[in-house]
Design a protein around this motif. Structure first.
Motif, PDB file in Angstrom:
ATOM      1  N   PHE A   1      54.641  33.679  -8.783  1.00 37.51           N
ATOM      2  CA  PHE A   1      54.586  34.897  -8.794  1.00 37.51           C
ATOM      3  C   PHE A   1      55.090  34.186  -6.502  1.00 37.51           C
ATOM      4  CE2 PHE A   1      52.972  36.629 -11.779  1.00 37.51           C
ATOM      5  CZ  PHE A   1      52.311  37.895 -11.412  1.00 37.51           C
ATOM      6  N   PHE A   2      54.326  33.329  -6.464  1.00 33.79           N
ATOM      7  CA  PHE A   2      54.629  33.565  -4.723  1.00 33.79           C
ATOM      8  C   PHE A   2      55.604  32.062  -4.616  1.00 33.79           C
ATOM      9  CE2 PHE A   2      50.234  33.172  -3.958  1.00 33.79           C
ATOM     10  CZ  PHE A   2      50.156  33.484  -3.147  1.00 33.79           C
ATOM     11  N   GLU A   3      56.873  31.877  -5.801  1.00 29.20           N
ATOM     12  CA  GLU A   3      57.404  30.839  -6.124  1.00 29.20           C
ATOM     13  C   GLU A   3      58.928  32.060  -5.819  1.00 29.20           C
ATOM     14  OE1 GLU A   3      57.039  28.088  -8.997  1.00 29.20           O
ATOM     15  OE2 GLU A   3      55.644  26.859  -8.169  1.00 29.20           O
ATOM     16  N   ALA A   4      58.768  33.051  -7.188  1.00 26.70           N
ATOM     17  CA  ALA A   4      59.963  34.093  -7.324  1.00 26.70           C
ATOM     18  C   ALA A   4      59.881  34.823  -6.150  1.00 26.70           C
ATOM     19  CB  ALA A   4      59.266  34.878  -8.677  1.00 26.70           C
TER      20      ALA A   4
ATOM     21  N   ALA B   1      47.578  27.502 -11.000  1.00 23.78           N
ATOM     22  CA  ALA B   1      47.479  26.322 -10.852  1.00 23.78           C
ATOM     23  C   ALA B   1      48.155  26.055  -9.003  1.00 23.78           C
ATOM     24  CB  ALA B   1      49.343  26.397 -11.521  1.00 23.78           C
ATOM     25  N   PRO B   2      47.649  24.137  -9.128  1.00 30.46           N
ATOM     26  CA  PRO B   2      48.257  24.100  -8.256  1.00 30.46           C
ATOM     27  C   PRO B   2      49.101  23.770  -7.071  1.00 30.46           C
ATOM     28  CG  PRO B   2      47.990  22.173  -9.924  1.00 30.46           C
ATOM     29  CD  PRO B   2      48.051  23.256 -10.431  1.00 30.46           C
ATOM     30  N   VAL B   3      49.109  24.480  -5.949  1.00 30.89           N
ATOM     31  CA  VAL B   3      50.075  24.997  -4.648  1.00 30.89           C
ATOM     32  C   VAL B   3      50.584  23.717  -4.245  1.00 30.89           C
ATOM     33  CG1 VAL B   3      50.362  25.435  -2.346  1.00 30.89           C
ATOM     34  CG2 VAL B   3      48.422  26.922  -3.911  1.00 30.89           C
ATOM     35  N   THR B   4      52.212  23.373  -4.552  1.00 28.73           N
ATOM     36  CA  THR B   4      52.984  22.022  -4.024  1.00 28.73           C
ATOM     37  C   THR B   4      52.989  22.243  -2.634  1.00 28.73           C
ATOM     38  OG1 THR B   4      54.356  23.279  -4.389  1.00 28.73           O
ATOM     39  CG2 THR B   4      53.626  22.213  -6.286  1.00 28.73           C
TER      40      THR B   4
ATOM     41  N   GLN C   1      54.142  24.927  -0.757  1.00 28.40           N
ATOM     42  CA  GLN C   1      53.385  25.487   0.795  1.00 28.40           C
ATOM     43  C   GLN C   1      54.220  25.347   2.674  1.00 28.40           C
ATOM     44  OE1 GLN C   1      50.489  26.858   2.268  1.00 28.40           O
ATOM     45  NE2 GLN C   1      49.513  24.976   1.922  1.00 28.40           N
ATOM     46  N   ASP C   2      54.993  24.575   2.225  1.00 31.15           N
ATOM     47  CA  ASP C   2      56.114  24.993   3.588  1.00 31.15           C
ATOM     48  C   ASP C   2      57.052  26.031   3.015  1.00 31.15           C
ATOM     49  OD1 ASP C   2      54.965  22.001   3.989  1.00 31.15           O
ATOM     50  OD2 ASP C   2      57.223  20.282   3.351  1.00 31.15           O
ATOM     51  N   THR C   3      57.394  26.160   2.699  1.00 31.41           N
ATOM     52  CA  THR C   3      58.332  27.025   2.463  1.00 31.41           C
ATOM     53  C   THR C   3      57.550  28.627   2.755  1.00 31.41           C
ATOM     54  OG1 THR C   3      59.365  26.641   0.666  1.00 31.41           O
ATOM     55  CG2 THR C   3      59.312  29.042   0.735  1.00 31.41           C
ATOM     56  N   TRP C   4      56.432  28.819   2.258  1.00 29.10           N
ATOM     57  CA  TRP C   4      55.515  30.109   3.135  1.00 29.10           C
ATOM     58  C   TRP C   4      54.854  29.847   4.361  1.00 29.10           C
ATOM     59  CZ3 TRP C   4      55.001  34.617   0.920  1.00 29.10           C
ATOM     60  CH2 TRP C   4      55.177  34.756  -0.193  1.00 29.10           C
ATOM     61  N   MET C   5      54.731  29.037   5.065  1.00 29.45           N
ATOM     62  CA  MET C   5      54.608  28.331   6.225  1.00 29.45           C
ATOM     63  C   MET C   5      55.724  28.496   7.420  1.00 29.45           C
ATOM     64  SD  MET C   5      51.965  24.894   6.004  1.00 29.45           S
ATOM     65  CE  MET C   5      51.622  24.555   7.407  1.00 29.45           C
ATOM     66  N   LYS C   6      57.185  28.358   6.462  1.00 26.03           N
ATOM     67  CA  LYS C   6      58.036  29.133   7.862  1.00 26.03           C
ATOM     68  C   LYS C   6      57.649  30.523   7.798  1.00 26.03           C
ATOM     69  CE  LYS C   6      61.158  25.853   5.507  1.00 26.03           C
ATOM     70  NZ  LYS C   6      62.088  25.083   5.218  1.00 26.03           N
ATOM     71  N   LYS C   7      56.720  31.018   6.998  1.00 23.06           N
ATOM     72  CA  LYS C   7      56.531  32.424   7.187  1.00 23.06           C
ATOM     73  C   LYS C   7      55.799  32.609   8.017  1.00 23.06           C
ATOM     74  CE  LYS C   7      59.152  34.847   6.269  1.00 23.06           C
ATOM     75  NZ  LYS C   7      60.679  35.903   6.656  1.00 23.06           N
TER      76      LYS C   7
ATOM     77  N   HIS D   1      42.613  25.889   7.988  1.00 23.94           N
ATOM     78  CA  HIS D   1      43.386  24.674   8.651  1.00 23.94           C
ATOM     79  C   HIS D   1      43.317  23.146   7.473  1.00 23.94           C
ATOM     80  CE1 HIS D   1      38.962  23.749   9.218  1.00 23.94           C
ATOM     81  NE2 HIS D   1      39.691  22.979   9.035  1.00 23.94           N
ATOM     82  N   LEU D   2      42.515  23.144   6.789  1.00 20.74           N
ATOM     83  CA  LEU D   2      43.043  22.037   5.747  1.00 20.74           C
ATOM     84  C   LEU D   2      44.248  22.074   4.440  1.00 20.74           C
ATOM     85  CD1 LEU D   2      39.142  21.471   5.175  1.00 20.74           C
ATOM     86  CD2 LEU D   2      40.593  20.847   6.578  1.00 20.74           C
ATOM     87  N   ALA D   3      44.395  23.852   4.110  1.00 20.44           N
ATOM     88  CA  ALA D   3      45.284  24.154   3.001  1.00 20.44           C
ATOM     89  C   ALA D   3      46.656  23.580   3.093  1.00 20.44           C
ATOM     90  CB  ALA D   3      44.968  25.376   3.128  1.00 20.44           C
ATOM     91  N   ARG D   4      46.539  23.356   5.040  1.00 25.10           N
ATOM     92  CA  ARG D   4      48.109  23.726   5.590  1.00 25.10           C
ATOM     93  C   ARG D   4      48.484  21.369   5.405  1.00 25.10           C
ATOM     94  NH1 ARG D   4      49.923  26.192  10.140  1.00 25.10           N
ATOM     95  NH2 ARG D   4      48.107  28.069  10.776  1.00 25.10           N
ATOM     96  N   VAL D   5      47.778  21.166   5.377  1.00 26.93           N
ATOM     97  CA  VAL D   5      48.010  19.207   4.668  1.00 26.93           C
ATOM     98  C   VAL D   5      47.302  19.017   3.451  1.00 26.93           C
ATOM     99  CG1 VAL D   5      48.585  18.362   7.380  1.00 26.93           C
ATOM    100  CG2 VAL D   5      46.356  18.701   6.429  1.00 26.93           C
TER     101      VAL D   5
END
Length: 498
Positions: A243-246, A269-272, A276-282, A305-309
């Motif tokens: 969903f997030f990818e679409a 399924a795992p978050v790659t 993560q980087d794509t959504w963190m830009k938002k 704070h841990l999910a970021r990395v």
């Protein structure tokens, strides 16, 4: 008291004019939500509903569906959400197991439920009870009353019914409210999942108990979903990675104002790191969850704070939730060791409906034995490794490989079948049927046969014909690892059959 109905009654008193449910062109306030549900409860009792009776619902998401759920609970009934995409055969199996007193369906699915209950009702009837005097109802729900039976696909061929009570569902909310402090009274949450699933039903009860405004869409369509996020200034939602990818691949995503979102969770399924980087830009951090229907949905959520990395990790449990990893003998293993994930917390299911043997396999003392493999690191953070259960998750929907195999094996000429997951760009994974046959098989006829017995998302998209017996373990069970390796590139090597 600790019931779902008590929570709605509280919000009806504290903020009667706040919107509870928003379906775009129609919405209800918390006061209207409570009063409408109580008229439904009175109507059900008048029709003969007794406490503990099951009430099935086979319908698409709608305002009437949501309020009907609350009305059933107020009357003391147990909600039986029935997958609207199931065939009459699948629905009959669930009805036979649960014995619903009534079944409600929308116009598109009335024909599917004929004969499954002594009373079949069209859900549009609920609309006739929207207005009127608030009734006096003698029955008062109790915290330990059963409230829902959610069908879940697992390692068995037939779905099992996961049972929750008012206490377990409100306990689940209390646990996760600590982790979700950005979402609470007045927050706007969007629910993309069908109400017949754990994701849909649990989110409905979860966020109404917290006093949020819930927004629904009839189906997930990326552009409309993104538009709703922006226009409704949504604060939180959860979905599977596809969903997030679409949504992120839409051209309008780059300039979309998503600053209102304070929490986004991702599961199935795992978050790659790339996603993560794509959504963190938002400015949005995707927080991986781990759970299953049996633990209420989410067993653990990764701290922001841990999910970021470390986006692929799933957190460390919660204030009232505990995670453990055990070996095949049931002993705890040290950090860094792969084993079975076990969970303890107030949101765990009470039982599998009418199935004490399967219940005893997974509920041992206070611990839920998930049948999934994971590993805890030195900080107690969980990484999900694989499913011990043979489950395929396609677009966020659970598919039992055993159930699909059972349907395939009833087709003439097929002697052996194993169903495995094939990679799929749209749904993450999809069913692939590997079959052993000594004669020519009409594959389109096989797919038509499966379509008559299975919901469309369960029907294999790929069929591989083997003319030698399928590999087996030393104990005689079909062994899937070799076939998974052989067909790991099935999407490129095999033609799609539907």
């Amino acid at each position: 008291m600790q019931t779902i109905n008590d929570a709605i009654h509280w919000w009806a008193r504290v903020m009667p004019d706040a919107v509870a449910l928003d379906f775009g062109d129609d919405r209800v306030t918390y006061l209207e939500y409570r009063d409408w549900s109580e008229r439904i409860a009175a109507d059900l009792i008048k029709r003969g509903l007794q406490p503990g009776d099951r009430v099935g619902i086979c319908a698409a998401n709608s305002l009437e569906y949501c309020v009907l759920i609350l009305g059933i609970l107020r009357a003391g009934g147990i909600v039986l959400p029935m997958n609207m995409r199931y065939t009459p055969h699948e629905l009959a199996e669930i009805a036979e197991d649960t014995g619903p007193r009534f079944i409600f369906a929308d116009a598109d699915r009335l024909a599917k439920i004929e004969g499954l209950s002594s009373a079949s009702l069209e859900i549009s009837h609920i609309g006739q009870l929207r207005h009127g005097q608030r009734p006096i109802i003698a029955h008062q729900p109790k915290p330990d009353d059963r409230v829902v039976i959610i069908s879940t696909s697992g390692s068995t061929a037939k779905p099992k019914g996961v049972v929750f009570s008012h206490r377990s569902m409100t306990g689940y909310v209390a646990t996760h409210a600590i982790e979700e402090q950005s979402l609470g009274r007045g927050s706007r949450v969007i629910i993309p999942a069908p109400l017949n699933t754990s994701a849909g039903f649990v989110q409905l009860t979860h966020y109404t108990i917290l006093g949020c405004t819930l927004h629904f869409l009839s189906a997930f369509e990326p552009a409309l979903f993104l538009k709703t996020l922006v226009e409704k200034k949504i604060n939180g939602f959860g979905a599977v990675p596809v969903f997030f990818e679409a949504v992120s691949k839409l051209p309008e995503f780059e300039n979309a104002d998503l600053s209102s979102i304070t929490m986004a969770t991702c599961g199935g399924a795992p978050v790659t790191q790339a996603l993560q980087d794509t959504w963190m830009k938002k400015g949005i951090v995707l927080r991986q969850i781990y759970g299953q229907t049996e633990c209420g949905g989410n067993g653990t959520i990764m701290p922001e704070h841990l999910a970021r990395v470390q986006p692929q990790k799933c957190g460390m449990g919660g204030l009232f939730n505990e995670i453990g990893i055990i070996d095949e003998n049931g002993n705890r293993v040290p950090p860094g060791t792969v084993g079975q994930i076990i969970l303890r917390g107030p949101g765990n299911m009470l039982e599998y409906w009418n199935n004490p043997e399967e219940t005893a396999k997974v509920l041992k003392g206070e611990w839920l034995h998930t049948g999934d493999l994971g590993v805890l690191d030195e900080d107690g953070l969980l990484t999900f490794i694989d499913r011990m259960k043979d489950l395929i998750i396609s677009g966020g929907l659970n598919i039992s490989a055993a159930e699909v195999e059972r349907a395939v094996l009833t087709f003439p000429g097929i002697e052996e079948c194993m169903v495995i997951a094939a990679k799929d760009a749209k749904f993450g994974e999809t069913p692939l049927a590997v079959v052993y046959t000594r004669q020519d098989i009409d594959v389109p006829a096989l797919i038509s046969h499966c379509n008559s017995r299975l919901a469309d998302y369960k029907v294999p998209r790929y069929v591989a014909l083997e003319h030698e017996p399928l590999p087996r373990t030393p104990t005689g069970k079909l062994s899937k690892p070799a076939m998974r390796e052989k067909y790991r590139n099935a999407a490129e090597a095999l033609p799609r059959v539907r």
